[in-house]
Motif scaffolding. Sequence first.
Motif, PDB file in Angstrom:
ATOM      1  N   LEU A   1      10.293   2.520  -3.455  1.00  0.00           N
ATOM      2  CA  LEU A   1       8.137   3.378  -3.737  1.00  0.00           C
ATOM      3  C   LEU A   1       7.724   3.262  -4.805  1.00  0.00           C
ATOM      4  CD1 LEU A   1       8.179   5.228  -0.604  1.00  0.00           C
ATOM      5  CD2 LEU A   1       7.412   3.736  -0.783  1.00  0.00           C
ATOM      6  N   SER A   2       9.215   3.342  -5.700  1.00  0.00           N
ATOM      7  CA  SER A   2       8.951   3.786  -7.408  1.00  0.00           C
ATOM      8  C   SER A   2       8.189   2.415  -8.108  1.00  0.00           C
ATOM      9  CB  SER A   2       9.752   4.523  -7.874  1.00  0.00           C
ATOM     10  OG  SER A   2      10.954   3.916  -8.704  1.00  0.00           O
ATOM     11  N   ARG A   3       8.312   0.953  -7.239  1.00  0.00           N
ATOM     12  CA  ARG A   3       8.048  -0.048  -7.686  1.00  0.00           C
ATOM     13  C   ARG A   3       6.787  -0.518  -7.413  1.00  0.00           C
ATOM     14  NH1 ARG A   3       8.336  -0.134 -12.375  1.00  0.00           N
ATOM     15  NH2 ARG A   3       7.967  -2.670 -12.667  1.00  0.00           N
ATOM     16  N   LEU A   4       6.785  -0.132  -6.137  1.00  0.00           N
ATOM     17  CA  LEU A   4       5.232  -0.544  -5.612  1.00  0.00           C
ATOM     18  C   LEU A   4       4.014  -0.264  -5.323  1.00  0.00           C
ATOM     19  CD1 LEU A   4       4.587  -1.957  -2.716  1.00  0.00           C
ATOM     20  CD2 LEU A   4       4.313   0.222  -1.405  1.00  0.00           C
ATOM     21  N   LYS A   5       3.406  -1.129  -6.526  1.00  0.00           N
ATOM     22  CA  LYS A   5       2.126  -0.935  -7.655  1.00  0.00           C
ATOM     23  C   LYS A   5       1.358  -0.404  -6.075  1.00  0.00           C
ATOM     24  CE  LYS A   5      -0.756  -3.742 -10.384  1.00  0.00           C
ATOM     25  NZ  LYS A   5      -1.160  -4.897 -10.605  1.00  0.00           N
ATOM     26  N   ILE A   6      -0.094  -0.026  -6.678  1.00  0.00           N
ATOM     27  CA  ILE A   6      -0.937   0.421  -5.148  1.00  0.00           C
ATOM     28  C   ILE A   6      -2.305   0.326  -6.162  1.00  0.00           C
ATOM     29  CG2 ILE A   6       0.170   2.064  -3.794  1.00  0.00           C
ATOM     30  CD1 ILE A   6      -1.152   4.162  -4.279  1.00  0.00           C
ATOM     31  N   GLY A   7      -2.220   0.266  -7.493  1.00  0.00           N
ATOM     32  CA  GLY A   7      -3.419   0.036  -7.699  1.00  0.00           C
ATOM     33  C   GLY A   7      -3.603  -0.138  -9.626  1.00  0.00           C
ATOM     34  N   LEU A   8      -5.150   0.316  -9.725  1.00  0.00           N
ATOM     35  CA  LEU A   8      -4.413  -0.345 -11.296  1.00  0.00           C
ATOM     36  C   LEU A   8      -5.439   1.614 -12.003  1.00  0.00           C
ATOM     37  CD1 LEU A   8      -5.549  -3.129 -12.246  1.00  0.00           C
ATOM     38  CD2 LEU A   8      -3.930  -2.184 -12.238  1.00  0.00           C
ATOM     39  N   GLU A   9      -5.097   2.130 -12.436  1.00  0.00           N
ATOM     40  CA  GLU A   9      -6.159   3.266 -13.199  1.00  0.00           C
ATOM     41  C   GLU A   9      -6.594   3.086 -14.855  1.00  0.00           C
ATOM     42  OE1 GLU A   9      -5.687   7.858 -13.518  1.00  0.00           O
ATOM     43  OE2 GLU A   9      -5.676   7.793 -11.597  1.00  0.00           O
ATOM     44  N   ASN A  10      -8.011   3.146 -14.935  1.00  0.00           N
ATOM     45  CA  ASN A  10      -7.834   3.323 -16.897  1.00  0.00           C
ATOM     46  C   ASN A  10      -7.397   1.759 -17.497  1.00  0.00           C
ATOM     47  OD1 ASN A  10      -9.857   5.015 -16.483  1.00  0.00           O
ATOM     48  ND2 ASN A  10      -7.455   6.821 -16.795  1.00  0.00           N
ATOM     49  N   GLY A  11      -6.800   0.785 -16.140  1.00  0.00           N
ATOM     50  CA  GLY A  11      -6.568  -0.988 -16.768  1.00  0.00           C
ATOM     51  C   GLY A  11      -4.430  -0.546 -16.849  1.00  0.00           C
ATOM     52  N   HIS A  12      -3.774   0.118 -16.047  1.00  0.00           N
ATOM     53  CA  HIS A  12      -2.922   0.907 -15.945  1.00  0.00           C
ATOM     54  C   HIS A  12      -2.469   0.970 -15.022  1.00  0.00           C
ATOM     55  CE1 HIS A  12      -2.693   1.856 -20.370  1.00  0.00           C
ATOM     56  NE2 HIS A  12      -3.536   2.740 -20.053  1.00  0.00           N
ATOM     57  N   PRO A  13      -0.917   0.282 -14.000  1.00  0.00           N
ATOM     58  CA  PRO A  13      -0.731   0.408 -12.600  1.00  0.00           C
ATOM     59  C   PRO A  13      -0.488   2.176 -12.272  1.00  0.00           C
ATOM     60  CG  PRO A  13       0.855  -0.191 -14.447  1.00  0.00           C
ATOM     61  CD  PRO A  13      -0.330  -0.309 -15.416  1.00  0.00           C
TER      62      PRO A  13
ATOM     63  N   ASN B   1       0.912  12.262   2.637  1.00  0.00           N
ATOM     64  CA  ASN B   1      -0.671  12.275   2.739  1.00  0.00           C
ATOM     65  C   ASN B   1      -0.411  11.504   1.862  1.00  0.00           C
ATOM     66  OD1 ASN B   1      -0.666  14.604   4.194  1.00  0.00           O
ATOM     67  ND2 ASN B   1      -0.410  16.024   2.298  1.00  0.00           N
ATOM     68  N   THR B   2      -0.822   9.944   2.761  1.00  0.00           N
ATOM     69  CA  THR B   2      -1.306   8.477   1.614  1.00  0.00           C
ATOM     70  C   THR B   2      -3.151   8.486   2.408  1.00  0.00           C
ATOM     71  OG1 THR B   2       0.460   7.885   1.529  1.00  0.00           O
ATOM     72  CG2 THR B   2      -1.331   6.017   0.978  1.00  0.00           C
ATOM     73  N   LEU B   3      -3.709   7.923   1.447  1.00  0.00           N
ATOM     74  CA  LEU B   3      -5.083   7.663   1.388  1.00  0.00           C
ATOM     75  C   LEU B   3      -5.459   6.554   0.395  1.00  0.00           C
ATOM     76  CD1 LEU B   3      -7.758   8.526   2.234  1.00  0.00           C
ATOM     77  CD2 LEU B   3      -8.416   9.175  -0.039  1.00  0.00           C
ATOM     78  N   LEU B   4      -5.509   5.966   0.818  1.00  0.00           N
ATOM     79  CA  LEU B   4      -5.871   4.270   0.840  1.00  0.00           C
ATOM     80  C   LEU B   4      -7.267   4.297   0.638  1.00  0.00           C
ATOM     81  CD1 LEU B   4      -3.881   1.456  -0.635  1.00  0.00           C
ATOM     82  CD2 LEU B   4      -3.545   0.927   2.059  1.00  0.00           C
ATOM     83  N   LEU B   5      -8.006   3.420  -0.374  1.00  0.00           N
ATOM     84  CA  LEU B   5      -9.358   3.377  -0.306  1.00  0.00           C
ATOM     85  C   LEU B   5      -9.333   1.788  -1.239  1.00  0.00           C
ATOM     86  CD1 LEU B   5     -10.859   7.076  -1.228  1.00  0.00           C
ATOM     87  CD2 LEU B   5     -10.852   5.870   0.464  1.00  0.00           C
TER      88      LEU B   5
ATOM     89  N   THR C   1      -9.919  -6.379  -0.132  1.00  0.00           N
ATOM     90  CA  THR C   1      -9.084  -5.952  -1.098  1.00  0.00           C
ATOM     91  C   THR C   1      -7.554  -5.638  -1.262  1.00  0.00           C
ATOM     92  OG1 THR C   1      -9.882  -3.122  -1.381  1.00  0.00           O
ATOM     93  CG2 THR C   1     -11.459  -4.817  -2.701  1.00  0.00           C
ATOM     94  N   GLY C   2      -7.276  -5.708   0.650  1.00  0.00           N
ATOM     95  CA  GLY C   2      -5.693  -6.300   0.774  1.00  0.00           C
ATOM     96  C   GLY C   2      -5.273  -4.456   1.282  1.00  0.00           C
ATOM     97  N   LYS C   3      -5.991  -3.595   2.034  1.00  0.00           N
ATOM     98  CA  LYS C   3      -6.034  -2.541   2.594  1.00  0.00           C
ATOM     99  C   LYS C   3      -4.676  -2.915   3.564  1.00  0.00           C
ATOM    100  CE  LYS C   3     -10.128  -1.213   2.904  1.00  0.00           C
ATOM    101  NZ  LYS C   3     -10.930  -1.842   2.018  1.00  0.00           N
TER     102      LYS C   3
END
Length: 140
Positions: A3-15, A24-28, A33-35
């Motif tokens: 799971l530490s390698r499962l990329k779920i998005g970008l924040e400020n251009g960083h994975p 408690n996973t919230l996927l927005l 976009t593939g949710k």
Amino acid sequence: MDLSRLKIGLENGHPVYIKDRFINTLLLGKSGTGKSSSIAQWFEQDGNRVCRIVLEPSSFLAEIVYALCRGQALYCSLQNPLSINPLEAPYDPNAIVDIICEALNQVIQLTTPNERLTVKMHGLLDEAIKYCLKNGRPNL
């Protein structure tokens, strides 16, 4: 799966990587976009090892993950309602009486405010429910 390698998005251009999606996973994301695809992959990867509940208004994702469960799930929708019979629940007779009486109280209060089951009505239900349980009748 690591799971530490499962990329779920970008924040400020960083994975951004997921740490533990069972907490408690919230996927927005925007539409398309593939949710749904991500959640469907998680269902498929987990197999039947964990309990999962999917609540979503369109039923699109729910139908996909239900198919992935290969019949090892309950599916409830407006077209496919799910009923629960408390007389078949693994409770003692007094708990079953309480569950049914509380359910009836909820209906009574929604339809006639300030009203509840009377003591006499509760007593009649108590006798009827315990009779059904004692004699193997699965319904009232």
